[in-house]
Design a protein around this motif. Sequence first.
Motif, mmCIF file in Angstrom:
data_model
loop_
_atom_site.group_PDB
_atom_site.id
_atom_site.type_symbol
_atom_site.label_atom_id
_atom_site.label_comp_id
_atom_site.label_asym_id
_atom_site.label_seq_id
_atom_site.Cartn_x
_atom_site.Cartn_y
_atom_site.Cartn_z
ATOM 1 N N ALA A 60 0.828 -1.205 0.000
ATOM 2 C CA ALA A 60 0.000 0.000 0.000
ATOM 3 C C ALA A 60 0.863 1.255 0.000
ATOM 4 C CB ALA A 60 -0.915 0.000 1.226
ATOM 5 N N HIS A 61 0.255 2.328 -0.511
ATOM 6 C CA HIS A 61 0.912 3.634 -0.544
ATOM 7 C C HIS A 61 0.372 4.481 0.599
ATOM 8 C CE1 HIS A 61 1.212 7.872 -2.098
ATOM 9 N NE2 HIS A 61 2.463 7.474 -2.120
ATOM 10 N N PHE A 62 1.276 4.931 1.461
ATOM 11 C CA PHE A 62 0.939 5.855 2.544
ATOM 12 C C PHE A 62 1.713 7.139 2.308
ATOM 13 C CE2 PHE A 62 -0.091 1.802 4.441
ATOM 14 C CZ PHE A 62 -1.199 2.076 5.238
ATOM 15 N N ASP A 63 1.221 8.259 2.825
ATOM 16 C CA ASP A 63 1.930 9.522 2.620
ATOM 17 C C ASP A 63 3.267 9.543 3.347
ATOM 18 O OD1 ASP A 63 0.744 9.741 5.105
ATOM 19 O OD2 ASP A 63 -0.059 11.742 4.792
ATOM 20 N N CYS A 64 3.396 8.776 4.445
ATOM 21 C CA CYS A 64 4.670 8.619 5.146
ATOM 22 C C CYS A 64 4.562 7.426 6.085
ATOM 23 C CB CYS A 64 5.049 9.887 5.915
ATOM 24 S SG CYS A 64 3.903 10.306 7.235
ATOM 25 N N PHE A 65 5.705 6.976 6.591
ATOM 26 C CA PHE A 65 5.720 5.809 7.470
ATOM 27 C C PHE A 65 4.874 6.031 8.719
ATOM 28 C CE2 PHE A 65 7.334 2.899 10.636
ATOM 29 C CZ PHE A 65 7.468 1.726 9.916
ATOM 30 N N SER A 66 4.940 7.238 9.267
ATOM 31 C CA SER A 66 4.235 7.497 10.526
ATOM 32 C C SER A 66 2.712 7.515 10.376
ATOM 33 C CB SER A 66 4.719 8.807 11.144
ATOM 34 O OG SER A 66 4.468 9.884 10.282
ATOM 35 N N SER A 67 2.190 7.538 9.160
ATOM 36 C CA SER A 67 0.740 7.516 8.992
ATOM 37 C C SER A 67 0.175 6.092 8.999
ATOM 38 C CB SER A 67 0.325 8.253 7.711
ATOM 39 O OG SER A 67 0.762 7.551 6.569
ATOM 40 N N ILE A 68 1.063 5.084 8.915
ATOM 41 C CA ILE A 68 0.609 3.693 9.001
ATOM 42 C C ILE A 68 0.085 3.457 10.415
ATOM 43 C CG2 ILE A 68 1.297 1.271 8.856
ATOM 44 C CD1 ILE A 68 3.548 2.190 6.958
ATOM 45 N N GLY A 69 -1.065 2.868 10.529
ATOM 46 C CA GLY A 69 -1.659 2.633 11.838
ATOM 47 C C GLY A 69 -2.514 3.789 12.310
ATOM 48 N N LEU A 70 -2.431 4.926 11.623
ATOM 49 C CA LEU A 70 -3.262 6.085 11.959
ATOM 50 C C LEU A 70 -4.330 6.342 10.904
ATOM 51 C CD1 LEU A 70 -0.593 8.670 13.175
ATOM 52 C CD2 LEU A 70 -2.211 7.389 14.581
ATOM 53 N N LYS A 71 -3.918 6.291 9.642
ATOM 54 C CA LYS A 71 -4.815 6.632 8.536
ATOM 55 C C LYS A 71 -4.923 5.474 7.557
ATOM 56 C CE LYS A 71 -2.447 10.827 7.810
ATOM 57 N NZ LYS A 71 -2.107 11.879 6.877
ATOM 58 N N GLU A 72 -5.958 5.550 6.739
ATOM 59 C CA GLU A 72 -6.083 4.598 5.641
ATOM 60 C C GLU A 72 -5.013 4.914 4.604
ATOM 61 O OE1 GLU A 72 -9.943 4.064 3.934
ATOM 62 O OE2 GLU A 72 -10.937 4.390 5.855
ATOM 63 N N PRO A 73 -4.571 3.905 3.850
ATOM 64 C CA PRO A 73 -3.583 4.176 2.812
ATOM 65 C C PRO A 73 -4.195 4.993 1.678
ATOM 66 C CG PRO A 73 -4.321 1.912 2.670
ATOM 67 C CD PRO A 73 -4.939 2.496 3.907
ATOM 68 N N GLU A 74 -3.342 5.688 0.954
ATOM 69 C CA GLU A 74 -3.804 6.435 -0.201
ATOM 70 C C GLU A 74 -4.211 5.489 -1.323
ATOM 71 O OE1 GLU A 74 -1.143 9.580 -1.325
ATOM 72 O OE2 GLU A 74 -0.870 10.190 0.752
ATOM 73 N N GLN A 75 -3.527 4.342 -1.397
ATOM 74 C CA GLN A 75 -3.846 3.350 -2.418
ATOM 75 C C GLN A 75 -3.407 1.974 -1.928
ATOM 76 O OE1 GLN A 75 -1.698 3.920 -6.078
ATOM 77 N NE2 GLN A 75 -2.937 2.465 -7.196
ATOM 78 N N ILE A 76 -4.226 0.964 -2.202
ATOM 79 C CA ILE A 76 -3.850 -0.425 -1.930
ATOM 80 C C ILE A 76 -3.573 -1.071 -3.279
ATOM 81 C CG2 ILE A 76 -4.599 -2.672 -1.056
ATOM 82 C CD1 ILE A 76 -6.376 -1.162 0.929
ATOM 83 N N MET A 77 -2.368 -1.588 -3.439
ATOM 84 C CA MET A 77 -1.976 -2.194 -4.714
ATOM 85 C C MET A 77 -2.101 -3.708 -4.693
ATOM 86 S SD MET A 77 1.204 0.232 -5.100
ATOM 87 C CE MET A 77 0.935 1.477 -3.914
ATOM 88 N N PHE A 78 -2.076 -4.278 -3.497
ATOM 89 C CA PHE A 78 -2.180 -5.733 -3.372
ATOM 90 C C PHE A 78 -2.730 -6.042 -1.990
ATOM 91 C CE2 PHE A 78 -0.439 -9.787 -1.927
ATOM 92 C CZ PHE A 78 -0.783 -10.621 -2.972
ATOM 93 N N TYR A 79 -3.604 -7.039 -1.937
ATOM 94 C CA TYR A 79 -4.170 -7.462 -0.652
ATOM 95 C C TYR A 79 -4.348 -8.976 -0.681
ATOM 96 C CZ TYR A 79 -7.489 -8.441 3.039
ATOM 97 O OH TYR A 79 -8.097 -8.971 4.139
ATOM 98 N N LEU A 80 -3.968 -9.634 0.400
ATOM 99 C CA LEU A 80 -4.171 -11.073 0.527
ATOM 100 C C LEU A 80 -4.494 -11.393 1.973
ATOM 101 C CD1 LEU A 80 -3.950 -13.982 -0.691
ATOM 102 C CD2 LEU A 80 -1.547 -13.920 -0.010
ATOM 103 N N SER A 81 -5.549 -12.143 2.182
ATOM 104 C CA SER A 81 -5.873 -12.651 3.507
ATOM 105 C C SER A 81 -5.250 -14.037 3.614
ATOM 106 C CB SER A 81 -7.394 -12.724 3.683
ATOM 107 O OG SER A 81 -7.698 -13.252 4.948
ATOM 108 N N ILE A 82 -4.374 -14.197 4.581
ATOM 109 C CA ILE A 82 -3.632 -15.448 4.749
ATOM 110 C C ILE A 82 -4.249 -16.226 5.901
ATOM 111 C CG2 ILE A 82 -1.375 -16.453 5.243
ATOM 112 C CD1 ILE A 82 -0.181 -13.782 4.180
#
Length: 100
Positions: A60-82
Amino acid sequence: MDCQKIIKTLRHKDFIKVDNKGNWFEEGAAIYAKEITDNIFLLFVILKGMHIENIQALIAHFDCFSSIGLKEPEQIMFYLSIKDKQDLHYFDQYLKTSDN
């Protein structure tokens, strides 16, 4: 599936545990992230329910590392439920294909 073994592997592969302070991931989810290119991150989100352990893998694309866990990503390029080892095999094959 042994989540503790997977977590140990992620730490060995330089993934960083991210605090889950936002609303996008479920409460109690453990998030491990690694930047693979500029602001594009590989994430493993480990959800532990009462009867099942579920791992989600995302690129996924986030605006910066620190936004992970706070905001939704700007774009999800791949997703897999394992949910089992076969899913991990498919994910491994995807990553090998992506390198070419």
